[in-house]
Design a protein around this motif. Structure first.
Motif, PDB file in Angstrom:
ATOM      1  N   GLU A 126       0.825  -1.215   0.000  1.00 51.45           N
ATOM      2  CA  GLU A 126       0.000   0.000   0.000  1.00 51.45           C
ATOM      3  C   GLU A 126       0.853   1.256   0.000  1.00 51.45           C
ATOM      4  OE1 GLU A 126      -4.037  -1.566   2.293  1.00 51.45           O
ATOM      5  OE2 GLU A 126      -2.289  -0.944   3.461  1.00 51.45           O
ATOM      6  N   ASN A 127       1.938   1.211   0.790  1.00 54.79           N
ATOM      7  CA  ASN A 127       2.837   2.359   0.843  1.00 54.79           C
ATOM      8  C   ASN A 127       3.479   2.640  -0.512  1.00 54.79           C
ATOM      9  OD1 ASN A 127       3.423   3.847   3.453  1.00 54.79           O
ATOM     10  ND2 ASN A 127       3.277   1.742   4.182  1.00 54.79           N
ATOM     11  N   VAL A 128       3.855   1.568  -1.178  1.00 54.53           N
ATOM     12  CA  VAL A 128       4.534   1.743  -2.468  1.00 54.53           C
ATOM     13  C   VAL A 128       3.555   2.262  -3.530  1.00 54.53           C
ATOM     14  CG1 VAL A 128       5.787   0.549  -4.311  1.00 54.53           C
ATOM     15  CG2 VAL A 128       6.288   0.024  -1.923  1.00 54.53           C
ATOM     16  N   MET A 129       2.290   1.891  -3.388  1.00 51.03           N
ATOM     17  CA  MET A 129       1.296   2.268  -4.404  1.00 51.03           C
ATOM     18  C   MET A 129       0.869   3.734  -4.346  1.00 51.03           C
ATOM     19  SD  MET A 129      -1.291  -0.946  -4.912  1.00 51.03           S
ATOM     20  CE  MET A 129      -1.881  -0.981  -3.237  1.00 51.03           C
ATOM     21  N   VAL A 130       1.186   4.432  -3.226  1.00 53.00           N
ATOM     22  CA  VAL A 130       0.656   5.783  -3.006  1.00 53.00           C
ATOM     23  C   VAL A 130       0.817   6.740  -4.206  1.00 53.00           C
ATOM     24  CG1 VAL A 130       0.900   7.872  -1.598  1.00 53.00           C
ATOM     25  CG2 VAL A 130       0.675   5.652  -0.502  1.00 53.00           C
ATOM     26  N   PRO A 131       2.012   6.845  -4.810  1.00 50.38           N
ATOM     27  CA  PRO A 131       2.141   7.793  -5.932  1.00 50.38           C
ATOM     28  C   PRO A 131       1.193   7.467  -7.086  1.00 50.38           C
ATOM     29  CG  PRO A 131       4.310   7.101  -5.166  1.00 50.38           C
ATOM     30  CD  PRO A 131       3.314   6.222  -4.477  1.00 50.38           C
ATOM     31  N   VAL A 150       8.297   3.874  -8.300  1.00 49.34           N
ATOM     32  CA  VAL A 150       7.095   3.214  -8.808  1.00 49.34           C
ATOM     33  C   VAL A 150       6.397   4.034  -9.894  1.00 49.34           C
ATOM     34  CG1 VAL A 150       5.357   4.093  -7.189  1.00 49.34           C
ATOM     35  CG2 VAL A 150       5.191   1.752  -8.041  1.00 49.34           C
ATOM     36  N   GLY A 151       6.517   5.352  -9.781  1.00 45.39           N
ATOM     37  CA  GLY A 151       5.841   6.209 -10.757  1.00 45.39           C
ATOM     38  C   GLY A 151       6.684   6.500 -11.986  1.00 45.39           C
ATOM     39  N   ASP A 152       7.785   5.789 -12.112  1.00 50.34           N
ATOM     40  CA  ASP A 152       8.688   5.958 -13.253  1.00 50.34           C
ATOM     41  C   ASP A 152       9.100   7.418 -13.435  1.00 50.34           C
ATOM     42  OD1 ASP A 152      10.218   5.204 -15.384  1.00 50.34           O
ATOM     43  OD2 ASP A 152       8.571   5.388 -16.834  1.00 50.34           O
ATOM     44  N   PRO A 153       9.754   8.000 -12.401  1.00 53.44           N
ATOM     45  CA  PRO A 153      10.086   9.430 -12.458  1.00 53.44           C
ATOM     46  C   PRO A 153      11.331   9.700 -13.311  1.00 53.44           C
ATOM     47  CG  PRO A 153      10.904   8.494 -10.424  1.00 53.44           C
ATOM     48  CD  PRO A 153      10.236   7.364 -11.162  1.00 53.44           C
ATOM     49  N   ASP A 154      11.515  10.968 -13.680  1.00 47.05           N
ATOM     50  CA  ASP A 154      12.707  11.380 -14.418  1.00 47.05           C
ATOM     51  C   ASP A 154      13.843  11.722 -13.459  1.00 47.05           C
ATOM     52  OD1 ASP A 154      11.279  11.106 -16.722  1.00 47.05           O
ATOM     53  OD2 ASP A 154      10.609  13.203 -16.729  1.00 47.05           O
ATOM     54  N   ILE A 155      13.465  12.173 -12.271  1.00 46.89           N
ATOM     55  CA  ILE A 155      14.478  12.555 -11.282  1.00 46.89           C
ATOM     56  C   ILE A 155      14.096  11.962  -9.925  1.00 46.89           C
ATOM     57  CG2 ILE A 155      15.721  14.467 -10.202  1.00 46.89           C
ATOM     58  CD1 ILE A 155      14.305  16.236 -12.415  1.00 46.89           C
ATOM     59  N   ILE A 156      15.107  11.426  -9.223  1.00 49.81           N
ATOM     60  CA  ILE A 156      14.868  10.978  -7.856  1.00 49.81           C
ATOM     61  C   ILE A 156      15.667  11.873  -6.925  1.00 49.81           C
ATOM     62  CG2 ILE A 156      15.221   9.105  -6.197  1.00 49.81           C
ATOM     63  CD1 ILE A 156      14.875   7.190  -8.630  1.00 49.81           C
ATOM     64  N   PHE A 157      14.956  12.466  -5.969  1.00 46.12           N
ATOM     65  CA  PHE A 157      15.602  13.293  -4.960  1.00 46.12           C
ATOM     66  C   PHE A 157      15.709  12.503  -3.670  1.00 46.12           C
ATOM     67  CE2 PHE A 157      14.084  16.558  -7.826  1.00 46.12           C
ATOM     68  CZ  PHE A 157      15.103  17.491  -7.808  1.00 46.12           C
ATOM     69  N   ALA A 158      16.882  12.499  -3.092  1.00 41.89           N
ATOM     70  CA  ALA A 158      17.053  11.796  -1.831  1.00 41.89           C
ATOM     71  C   ALA A 158      17.698  12.730  -0.824  1.00 41.89           C
ATOM     72  CB  ALA A 158      17.909  10.554  -2.026  1.00 41.89           C
ATOM     73  N   ASP A 159      17.040  12.893   0.321  1.00 36.04           N
ATOM     74  CA  ASP A 159      17.536  13.783   1.366  1.00 36.04           C
ATOM     75  C   ASP A 159      18.147  12.920   2.475  1.00 36.04           C
ATOM     76  OD1 ASP A 159      18.068  15.862   3.021  1.00 36.04           O
ATOM     77  OD2 ASP A 159      15.998  16.606   3.147  1.00 36.04           O
ATOM     78  N   GLU A 160      19.466  12.943   2.560  1.00 38.12           N
ATOM     79  CA  GLU A 160      20.189  12.113   3.531  1.00 38.12           C
ATOM     80  C   GLU A 160      19.624  10.689   3.570  1.00 38.12           C
ATOM     81  OE1 GLU A 160      22.792  13.317   4.965  1.00 38.12           O
ATOM     82  OE2 GLU A 160      22.523  15.450   5.410  1.00 38.12           O
ATOM     83  N   PRO A 161      19.667   9.968   2.481  1.00 38.55           N
ATOM     84  CA  PRO A 161      18.981   8.680   2.418  1.00 38.55           C
ATOM     85  C   PRO A 161      19.554   7.637   3.375  1.00 38.55           C
ATOM     86  CG  PRO A 161      20.390   8.972   0.493  1.00 38.55           C
ATOM     87  CD  PRO A 161      20.380  10.272   1.227  1.00 38.55           C
ATOM     88  N   THR A 162      20.800   7.806   3.768  1.00 35.13           N
ATOM     89  CA  THR A 162      21.409   6.807   4.647  1.00 35.13           C
ATOM     90  C   THR A 162      21.627   7.355   6.052  1.00 35.13           C
ATOM     91  OG1 THR A 162      23.584   7.507   3.876  1.00 35.13           O
ATOM     92  CG2 THR A 162      22.573   5.648   2.745  1.00 35.13           C
ATOM     93  N   GLY A 163      21.087   8.527   6.303  1.00 33.06           N
ATOM     94  CA  GLY A 163      21.318   9.206   7.576  1.00 33.06           C
ATOM     95  C   GLY A 163      20.838   8.416   8.785  1.00 33.06           C
ATOM     96  N   ASN A 164      19.772   7.650   8.608  1.00 31.32           N
ATOM     97  CA  ASN A 164      19.203   6.918   9.730  1.00 31.32           C
ATOM     98  C   ASN A 164      19.655   5.456   9.764  1.00 31.32           C
ATOM     99  OD1 ASN A 164      17.856   8.937  10.956  1.00 31.32           O
ATOM    100  ND2 ASN A 164      15.805   8.356  10.260  1.00 31.32           N
ATOM    101  N   LEU A 165      20.622   5.104   8.910  1.00 37.42           N
ATOM    102  CA  LEU A 165      20.990   3.691   8.782  1.00 37.42           C
ATOM    103  C   LEU A 165      22.428   3.459   9.245  1.00 37.42           C
ATOM    104  CD1 LEU A 165      19.551   3.128   5.184  1.00 37.42           C
ATOM    105  CD2 LEU A 165      18.387   2.720   7.375  1.00 37.42           C
ATOM    106  N   ASP A 166      22.712   2.224   9.669  1.00 32.05           N
ATOM    107  CA  ASP A 166      24.100   1.902  10.008  1.00 32.05           C
ATOM    108  C   ASP A 166      24.902   1.774   8.712  1.00 32.05           C
ATOM    109  OD1 ASP A 166      24.325  -1.045   9.159  1.00 32.05           O
ATOM    110  OD2 ASP A 166      22.488  -1.008  10.384  1.00 32.05           O
ATOM    111  N   SER A 167      26.224   1.688   8.818  1.00 32.25           N
ATOM    112  CA  SER A 167      27.064   1.789   7.618  1.00 32.25           C
ATOM    113  C   SER A 167      26.828   0.638   6.639  1.00 32.25           C
ATOM    114  CB  SER A 167      28.542   1.870   8.002  1.00 32.25           C
ATOM    115  OG  SER A 167      28.874   0.749   8.802  1.00 32.25           O
ATOM    116  N   VAL A 168      26.565  -0.577   7.155  1.00 35.37           N
ATOM    117  CA  VAL A 168      26.383  -1.716   6.260  1.00 35.37           C
ATOM    118  C   VAL A 168      25.098  -1.575   5.453  1.00 35.37           C
ATOM    119  CG1 VAL A 168      26.165  -4.221   6.095  1.00 35.37           C
ATOM    120  CG2 VAL A 168      27.650  -3.211   7.851  1.00 35.37           C
ATOM    121  N   THR A 169      23.974  -1.379   6.149  1.00 36.34           N
ATOM    122  CA  THR A 169      22.706  -1.226   5.428  1.00 36.34           C
ATOM    123  C   THR A 169      22.726   0.041   4.588  1.00 36.34           C
ATOM    124  OG1 THR A 169      21.845  -0.380   7.518  1.00 36.34           O
ATOM    125  CG2 THR A 169      21.112  -2.562   6.859  1.00 36.34           C
TER     126      THR A 169
END
Lengths: 433, 229
Positions: B102-107, B157-176
């Motif tokens: 359901e979360n992935v389908m939102v866009p 999922v929406g087949d975008p032209d640009i993906i924006f990521a704001d600190e995508p790994t900020g909340n994750l440990d180094s491996v993940t």
């Protein structure tokens, strides 16, 4: 975003906050319950009036009213002398003080010629002195002489004639005990009514009892028992003549009664009679029915107004719930907006949620009201027999009105929270951690 | 292609006015990836928001694929964002009580795509982030790394032209975090979607072909072939 998806999302959210939704729905439901019940009781009353009052034969009364004033019009000087008024009497006619010119047999004839009128007779005002059985000496008071030839009445013995002979009389049940004669034996006995003539002499007129009328008593038991009799028009004319011959009241009547044909429209007949003479003031059961209906409507609306207040209080519940919901879902709204959900769609999401609460509440209230209707009308079946069989009659029309009305109210309550959600800045919403 | 022309963004008015972006002019080639590097308060997130059509600039222009973003009326801009841009947030912004699918389908739900098509596309997106087996789990049941992969699936999922990521790994440990990074670069290569990442992490920024460094709302450094001023 598709409407169905917006609705699904709204319903999902309402289900997520079950207890909160339930409480808000209950508040609306209680308001709707009282509103639907109030309207249902109003319907039952109206139904009772329309079936019971209107079905009986229609008799209109005609008076020649020269001047009429309501009790509110206080006069601080006496009326100016006018020779034309010399013959008039001042009576209280249906709640207002009216100056009435006496009608004569000419008026009776004029009214009799109107289309749709079956019988016309003056409203004979007879004051009897006493009544006694021919073979007894004891005289008893007679409270009222009814001229009642236009409607059926139930009897415990004999018949209630539809075609009255001059000597026919129907007496109230109470006279059986008064005279000490069995009700069945009373039929066929001769009875005498004593009336004072102009000279103060008592005149006795004999009648033959053809029926003993069943009297259903309403209200608390009375200290003094009263009894009345029924006689035909011709007999009443005769008694009236005895009473008034040689007085200034001879051949003069305050009111004339006209029975309207069953297939004729009473209102049309009233209009025709009124057009005969400027002074004719006509009053019929249709007026009573419409007056009663107006009163019932007024009471119903007044009571509905109280439910309305409850509903307004409940609508504050919707506002509160939705404001809390907006506050709680700040991040969700921010995300949806960032992902491209339009302001309009956000606003619709919250509006639909509010409307859902209103419609669900209204439906629950209506369902409960139907339950109450079934319970009351079944449980008090016997008591309601004389009352048209139902104390509550919920109409589909009222239900639809209430549900639509509550949907509107809920929508209005949702306007402020929906606008708040719509105006939410997605960046600010997403920044909140 | 993204063209940014003389972008300014000021918050507030008068004495309390705060300038978040000063005369930013930069062009990023079609299909390129770029890191926006800077310390906290340097204006890097603001820049991302302005480019992504979320935060209106005080002046200047953002042109994506020859469309001037801020010249569009609000409704059109919403649709544009939905169709052209994918978002990845540091804090995920998943709806925890809903399932992964359901979360992935939102866009697509917002776009008005019919349910069956929506589901099909979302399943494909989940497959590409290797989370198909979790599609019926509640989002709250996932680990941080899994959550961020769901967010990536949602962004593509929406087949975008640009993906924006704001600190995508900020909340994750180094491996993940590393796994998520690899996934993002693969996406950039395989889908031709441009990738713009906002970060304060030098190590992460170095993996990008292009990067700009922001300080006090101004570009102080610009590295890479795909980026020109």
């Amino acid at each position: 975003m598709k409407t169905i998806d917006i609705i699904k999302r709204g319903v999902k959210n309402l289900r997520r906050n079950k207890s909160r939704t339930l409480l808000t729905v209950s508040a609306i439901g209680i308001g709707a319950l009282t509103l639907v019940l109030t309207l249902g009781v109003g319907n039952a009353l109206q139904n009772y009036i329309n079936t019971n009052v209107q079905l009986s034969s229609s008799v209109v009364s005609v008076s020649k009213v020269i001047q009429s004033s309501s009790p509110d019009d206080q006069k601080d000087i006496v009326s100016e002398y006018s020779p034309t008024k010399i013959d008039s009497t001042v009576v209280q006619l249906r709640g207002s003080i009216s100056e009435v010119e006496p009608s004569t047999l000419d008026d009776v004839e004029a009214i009799a010629s109107v289309d749709g009128v079956e019988t016309v007779w003056p409203d004979y005002d007879i004051t009897p002195e006493y009544v006694r059985l021919s073979d007894q000496d004891t005289k008893y008071t007679l409270s009222v002489i009814n001229v009642y030839s236009y409607s059926e009445s139930s009897v415990v013995a004999g018949v209630f004639p539809s075609d009255w002979a001059l000597s026919d009389i129907v007496v109230d049940q109470i006279f059986a005990k008064t005279f000490g004669v069995n009700e069945l034996d009373l039929v066929g006995k001769e009875i005498v009514i004593g009336i004072k003539d102009a000279n103060g002499d008592i005149n006795e007129t004999p009648f033959t009892i053809v029926g003993v009328r069943e009297v259903v008593r309403f209200g608390p038991p009375q200290q003094t028992a009263q009894g009345g009799v029924f006689i035909g028009i011709d007999a009443a004319a005769k008694l009236h003549e005895i009473q008034t011959q040689g007085t200034e009241n001879e051949g003069k009547f305050t009111t004339i009664l006209a029975k309207v044909l069953d297939n004729a429209d009473e209102e049309t007949v009233i209009a025709t009679i009124e057009s005969l003479n400027d002074t004719y003031s006509v009053f019929g059961t249709s007026v009573i029915v419409s007056t009663l209906n107006t009163i019932v409507n007024f009471i119903t609306i007044a009571l509905a107004g109280f439910s309305g207040i409850a509903l307004i209080a409940a609508s504050f519940g919707i506002i509160n719930t939705q404001l809390m919901s907006v506050f709680e879902r700040t991040k969700e709204i921010g995300l949806l907006k960032a992902l491209g959900m339009s302001n309009k769609a956000v606003q619709r999401l919250f509006s639909y949620e509010a409307i859902s609460i209103g419609v669900i509440g209204a439906s629950v209230g209506t369902a409960l009201a139907y339950g109450v209707q079934v319970f009351v009308n079944t449980y008090f079946k016997d008591g309601l027999k004389d009352f048209g069989g139902a104390a509550i009659l919920i109409s589909i029309q009222d239900v639809v009105t209430v549900i639509l009305g509550l949907a509107l109210l809920a929508w209005l309550s949702g306007v402020i929270p929906a606008r708040k959600a719509q105006q939410l800045d997605p960046i600010a919403a997403l920044r909140e951690e | 292609m993204i063209e940014i022309k003389n972008l300014n963004k000021t918050y507030g008015k008068g004495n309390s006015a705060f300038t978040a972006l000063k005369s930013i002019t930069v062009t990023l080639e079609q299909g390129a990836n770029m890191a926006i590097l800077g310390k906290s308060g340097s204006g890097k997130s603001t820049l991302m928001h302005v480019i992504a059509g979320l935060d209106r600039p005080t002046s200047g222009e953002v042109i994506i694929n020859n469309v001037s973003v801020w010249a569009m009326p609000a409704k059109k801009l919403d649709a544009f964002r939905n169709k052209t841009i994918g978002f990845i947030f540091q804090a995920f912004f998943l709806q925890n009580e809903n399932t992964v699918l359901e979360n992935v389908m939102v866009p697509l739900e917002i776009r008005g795509v019919p349910f069956s098509k929506r589901r099909e596309t979302a399943i494909a997106a989940l497959k590409s982030v290797d989370l198909l087996d979790k599609m019926n789990n509640k989002a709250s049941d996932l680990s941080g790394g899994q959550k961020q992969r769901v967010v990536i699936a949602r962004s593509i999922v929406g087949d975008p032209d640009i993906i924006f990521a704001d600190e995508p790994t900020g909340n994750l440990d180094s491996v993940t975090g590393g796994i998520v990074e690899d996934m993002l670069f693969d996406l950039n290569k395989n889908t031709k979607a441009m990738l713009i990442v906002v970060t304060h992490d030098d190590e992460l920024a170095k993996r990008f072909d292009n990067r700009i460094v922001l300080k006090d709302g101004e570009i102080i450094e610009m590295v890479g072939k795909g980026v020109t001023s």
